[in-house]
Design a protein around this motif. Structure first.
Motif, PDB file in Angstrom:
ATOM      1  N   ASN A 363       0.847  -1.202   0.000  1.00  9.29           N
ATOM      2  CA  ASN A 363       0.000   0.000   0.000  1.00  9.29           C
ATOM      3  C   ASN A 363       0.878   1.246   0.000  1.00  9.29           C
ATOM      4  O   ASN A 363       0.942   1.986   0.981  1.00  9.29           O
ATOM      5  N   PRO A 364       1.586   1.485  -1.116  1.00  5.24           N
ATOM      6  CA  PRO A 364       2.561   2.580  -1.125  1.00  5.24           C
ATOM      7  C   PRO A 364       1.967   3.985  -1.322  1.00  5.24           C
ATOM      8  O   PRO A 364       2.672   4.975  -1.144  1.00  5.24           O
ATOM      9  N   VAL A 365       0.690   4.085  -1.730  1.00  7.00           N
ATOM     10  CA  VAL A 365       0.108   5.410  -1.979  1.00  7.00           C
ATOM     11  C   VAL A 365      -0.344   6.017  -0.658  1.00  7.00           C
ATOM     12  O   VAL A 365      -1.177   5.455   0.059  1.00  7.00           O
ATOM     13  N   MET A 366       0.193   7.194  -0.347  1.00  5.96           N
ATOM     14  CA  MET A 366      -0.135   7.864   0.907  1.00  5.96           C
ATOM     15  C   MET A 366      -1.398   8.707   0.748  1.00  5.96           C
ATOM     16  O   MET A 366      -1.921   8.882  -0.363  1.00  5.96           O
ATOM     17  N   GLY A 367      -1.863   9.239   1.873  1.00  8.38           N
ATOM     18  CA  GLY A 367      -3.134   9.970   1.871  1.00  8.38           C
ATOM     19  C   GLY A 367      -3.151  11.206   1.020  1.00  8.38           C
ATOM     20  O   GLY A 367      -4.213  11.686   0.626  1.00  8.38           O
ATOM     21  N   ASP A 368      -1.959  11.749   0.705  1.00  8.67           N
ATOM     22  CA  ASP A 368      -1.894  12.966  -0.115  1.00  8.67           C
ATOM     23  C   ASP A 368      -1.718  12.673  -1.596  1.00  8.67           C
ATOM     24  O   ASP A 368      -1.543  13.581  -2.406  1.00  8.67           O
ATOM     25  N   GLY A 369      -1.696  11.368  -1.959  1.00  7.15           N
ATOM     26  CA  GLY A 369      -1.607  11.006  -3.368  1.00  7.15           C
ATOM     27  C   GLY A 369      -0.200  10.770  -3.867  1.00  7.15           C
ATOM     28  O   GLY A 369       0.009  10.548  -5.064  1.00  7.15           O
ATOM     29  N   LYS A 370       0.773  10.779  -2.953  1.00  9.01           N
ATOM     30  CA  LYS A 370       2.152  10.518  -3.343  1.00  9.01           C
ATOM     31  C   LYS A 370       2.553   9.113  -2.911  1.00  9.01           C
ATOM     32  O   LYS A 370       2.042   8.569  -1.933  1.00  9.01           O
ATOM     33  N   TYR A 371       3.512   8.549  -3.678  1.00  7.91           N
ATOM     34  CA  TYR A 371       4.050   7.253  -3.285  1.00  7.91           C
ATOM     35  C   TYR A 371       4.955   7.423  -2.069  1.00  7.91           C
ATOM     36  O   TYR A 371       5.691   8.418  -1.950  1.00  7.91           O
TER      37      TYR A 371
END
Length: 949
Positions: A363-371
């Motif tokens: 689950n590499p996508v963070m809450g702000d939309g960046k990897y």
């Protein structure tokens, strides 16, 4: 002598021009000053209840034309139900928590404010917005409990919402887990289904090769001796998910082909894809080859393939197994679906079903939309920016088969209009298919059963809501916000489990919130409730409840559930379940939906008996309202220029089941319709201005026959209109009332009546009979119009009440809305109705003949004519039965019926007699009285009666 002064040309203080933009605000002020809503409540006390529960608009921004449609429809229904003999309260409400208000606070005061400050400013902002919207709703003529509305941010409502959460938790519906949810990077939070809309977007569509990792296993599956290097091919429009791939899905029953290419590729000479897609794919890729073997998908289960980026970076050096999935289709792509379980619902379900644990899911996508930084090659990049780099890297790896731009409908946040993704996060859910602790039906089952028990207006709403419930995922209850009702749980720091005393703790927290608002949770020290030892082990859950849970639970927090068992803030006045919820068609996936689910979790049924859906407002060309297009029509502008009454009539005259068209041209037509109705009302009031119900009323049995017919006709119209009202069908009601005013009254009854009203002696039986009928008609008409033309009906009622009516009860002195529909004092008489319907048909033929004379210049007014009506015996009998009234029916100076076997024939000619200077009839007895040489004997007699001479 000026005989005009001897006519009964009465007047009325009810003006011809409504001057609505100026007068309506005065009426609104009067309604508040006189306590009109309270007077209605007093008058309806003890009657059967009818509850329309208000779907709360959001407390942000000025109201738009859609708001006006919604509130006007609700007002029409509530008023019409009250006047039908119910106790129909209207408690307006507002939805106050959530993202849009937080965004406004950020815009005004910046980000990173302390939570307490955000909440304080959000509360103040919501109150300001409510005041502005309330003023505009009142201006539309909407009556209700405006001084004590329900607000989802009222302390008691916030506390009761925590209690609702506690109850559904105890029932076993609530669980916490990792699942892909709709996630907006701009909101930084999960979204509800209703907060997602679809818009077109262009993304790179890519066909990607996953190299063989188990050549022997593939050879065995396809029944061949050996296989060379090759790859299985997938197609996707979300390139950003490829780095997170952990599996491949194929359909167990589809045939899959092992294809040998004529020219080898970087991944080898063999490809695997669905047999039915081979030809289309090879042609699309510019390749050629032959099918070596085929097998059904179930034979390939468990085979493994290398990640397409494995040769570029060792961080991708892993294999993807084949899992079987019934959701794979053959309409596009290759018949092989790549699976990133963190970013797809089916992917997640499939991988979990095959034994993948939560901590194994990438689950590499963070809450702000960046990897996340740990992702090889693409760490730190926005996923949208990474798309192009991923495609380029696949090309470098030799695993990109083809790419092309693809225009498709894609999920977007309804607030930010930015793309939304599925993203696996730990959230709190209400399970659609979990078995509750009482072993009763699942939430999905009980919700679908509740839909079957609900009445839908229009009926197509049933299938729409059914399909949404049947296929919806679990409800994501949690949000990562500050301005919202907290999911006030204490969670164990190590195990993630809830405190064992959670129900009791939730009640203690609810009691604090009831006194101090949700702010009480923010300031609470866990040790105050848990004690110092447990306080070291547990932490406060920071999630807030989905705002759809706020509004979706108002039936419990406001009405209070069955028998007010949940002590709703207005429950003692209201009744559960509500008779009706009324909102726009988007609320099948919004408020209707969330209310249904909370109702079923709490009480096992929907919190409403019926759902009414109205469409959206479009311009005259059918286009959506848009500031950029310049076709927005604001309700405030219409009220200030034409009057809110025109908006109300437009809403009631439009079929709300579809789109509601509005434009300046459409409103002009509505204005004309309004003027016709107002002129009719003015005529009625003017001709009653010297009539006193207490002194002049003629018993129904003594009325002239045409007057009795007029009452029967009015009763039939009222029955028809009220039947439409009961079914919430307003446009046919308005159409019927306009026809009644213009044709039944204006073009027929009132037209015939004018001579009797104007020329008869003021106190003669003929005139008082006509006025008695007019009084009954006026009361019936005003009350039928009142739910829609509220300002006009109220104004006319006060004139009627103050001048004509006998004393009325106290509530009715305040407002027409304290009245019930009028009981017209006439019994249905089919033979009389049929007789007068035939007379009207014959009259219509006479008028056609007179129009020919008028067009030829032989007569001016119809009174210049004399007519002879030739008809069959049955018609002649009817015509002769009304005697001398026949000429008044045809508005001619003489009308004579003759029997003929040839059917109906009309002969008309100009009269040879002199014109009476008072009634304008052409008759042979003009001038017989030497004192009045210019008028006829009938007028001489009427004058004598009027003067007592």
């Amino acid at each position: 002598m000026d005989y005009k002064t001897t006519l009964n040309l009465t007047d009325t203080p009810f003006p011809m021009r409504g001057n609505l933009p100026k007068r309506e605000p005065e009426w609104v002020a009067q309604w508040e000053e006189k306590g009109v809503y309270k007077a209605i409540r007093q008058a309806s006390a003890g009657r059967p209840k009818f509850i329309l529960h208000d779907g709360p608009p959001y407390a942000n921004g000025s109201i738009h034309i859609g708001h006006a449609v919604n509130k006007i429809l609700k007002d029409i229904i509530v008023k019409s139900r009250n006047m039908a003999g119910f106790d129909a309260q209207y408690v307006p409400g507002w939805d106050c928590h959530g993202m849009p208000i937080e965004i406004q606070i950020e815009k005004q005061f910046g980000k990173s404010l302390p939570v307490a400050e955000v909440q304080a400013k959000a509360r103040a902002y919501a109150l300001e917005q409510i005041d502005n919207q309330r003023k505009d709703f009142k201006r539309l003529g909407v009556l209700g409990q405006w001084d004590e509305p329900y607000l989802t941010m009222n302390f008691k409502a916030e506390a009761n919402e925590i209690r609702v959460l506690s109850r559904i938790l105890q029932k076993g519906y609530v669980f916490r887990g990792l699942k892909p949810v709709n996630w907006c990077f701009d909101c930084g939070s999960a979204l509800a289904e209703a907060e997602v809309e679809y818009m077109d977007r262009t993304d790179p569509a890519i066909d990607v090769a996953f190299p063989f990792a188990d050549n022997d296993g593939i050879a065995k599956a396809f029944g061949v001796n050996t296989v060379a290097d090759g790859a299985i091919v997938i197609w996707t429009t979300t390139a950003w998910t490829v780095p997170s791939n952990q599996a491949l899905n194929i359909h167990p029953e589809f045939e899959y082909a092992l294809v040998e290419l004529d020219e080898p590729r970087a991944t080898g000479k063999l490809l695997i894809l669905a047999k039915d897609r081979v030809q289309a794919c090879l042609e699309g890729w510019g390749l050629s080859g032959q099918v070596l073997a085929t097998v059904t998908g179930d034979k390939l289960s468990g085979l493994t393939f290398r990640h397409p980026l494995a040769d570029i970076d060792s961080g991708f050096n892993r294999v993807s197994p084949i899992y079987l999935g019934d959701y794979v289709t053959l309409d596009t792509g290759t018949g092989v679906v790549h699976s990133s379980p963190a970013y797809g619902v089916e992917d997640f379900i499939s991988c979990k079903a095959h034994g993948m644990t939560d901590d194994q899911i990438l689950n590499p996508v963070m809450g702000d939309g960046k990897y996340a930084s740990w992702l090889p090659l693409f760490g730190g990049l926005s996923i949208w920016d990474a798309n192009a780099k991923i495609v380029k890297t696949l090309q470098e790896a030799g695993t990109l088969v083809k790419q092309h731009p693809h225009r498709h409908s894609y999920m977007h946040c309804w607030r930010h209009k930015t793309p939304v993704i599925y993203r696996a996060t730990n959230q709190w859910f209400a399970g659609m298919d979990v078995e509750p602790k009482d072993h009763g039906p699942t939430l999905r089952t009980s919700a679908l059963a509740a839909i079957e028990q609900t009445a839908f207006y229009p009926s197509w709403g049933k299938a729409r809501l059914h399909n949404m419930i049947a296929h919806r995922p679990d409800w994501t209850l949690s949000r990562q916000r500050q301005w919202g009702v907290p999911m006030a749980f204490f969670v164990h720091k190590e195990t993630g489990q809830l405190h064992p005393d959670t129900p009791a703790l939730l009640e203690q927290i609810a009691q604090r919130v009831e006194q101090h608002g949700i702010e009480a949770w923010q300031t609470l020290d866990p040790a105050e409730l848990l004690g110092p030892q447990d306080a070291q082990l547990y932490e406060k859950n920071r999630d807030t409840l989905d705002v759809w849970f706020d509004s979706g639970s108002t039936h419990a927090t406001v009405i209070g559930g069955p028998n007010n068992q949940d002590h709703g803030s207005h429950g003692s006045e209201l009744a559960w379940p509500a008779d009706l919820y009324l909102e726009g068609s988007d609320q099948h996936r919004g408020w209707f939906h969330s209310s249904l689910l909370t109702g079923c979790m709490l009480y096992g049924r929907a919190p409403y008996k019926g759902l009414l859906t109205h469409g959206f407002v479009v311009d005259g060309d059918g286009r959506k309202m848009s500031k950029s297009v310049g076709n927005v029509i604001a309700p405030q502008t219409v009220s200030d220029s034409l009057g809110a009454e025109i908006l109300r009539l437009w809403v009631a005259s439009t079929d709300y089941a579809g789109e509601l068209s509005i434009s300046d041209e459409i409103l002009k037509r509505v204005v004309e319709s309004y003027r016709r109705i107002r002129n009719t009302v003015r005529f009625l009031l003017a001709n009653l201005s010297d009539f006193r119900e207490a002194d002049n009323l003629v018993p129904t049995e003594d009325l002239m026959e045409i007057d009795r017919y007029a009452l029967i006709m009015t009763a039939e119209v009222q029955s028809e209109v009220l039947a439409h009202y009961e079914r919430y069908e307003f446009h046919p009601s308005m159409s019927r009332l306009q026809t009644y005013c213009s044709e039944d009254l204006g073009a027929f009854y009132l037209d015939v009546l004018k001579d009797r009203l104007y020329t008869s002696a003021p106190n003669s039986h003929a005139r008082r009979s006509a006025q008695t009928a007019l009084l009954h008609i006026t009361q019936a008409l005003l009350k039928m119009l009142a739910p829609v033309l509220s300002f006009t009906a109220e104004e006319a009622w006060q004139v009627l009440r103050d001048i004509t009516l006998a004393p009325v009860d106290e509530a009715s002195k305040v407002t027409i809305f304290a009245q019930c529909y009028y009981a017209i004092p006439i019994d249905q008489d089919t033979s009389l109705s049929e007789k007068w319907q035939r007379l009207r048909e014959i009259r219509a033929e006479v008028l056609k003949t007179l129009e020919v004379l008028r067009t030829d210049g032989k007569i001016g007014a119809s009174l210049q004519a004399e007519v002879d009506i030739y008809a069959k015996a049955q018609d002649v009998e009817i015509l002769n039965s009304i005697g001398d009234q026949l000429k008044f029916l045809t508005i001619t100076s003489r009308a004579t019926a003759h029997e003929s076997q040839d059917g109906l024939r009309i002969e008309a000619a100009p009269s040879a007699h002199s014109k009476c200077g008072r009634c304008w009839h052409y008759v042979d007895d003009v001038g017989q009285d030497s004192k009045h040489p210019d008028i006829c004997a009938r007028c001489v007699s009427n004058l004598a009666q009027a003067t007592g001479g």
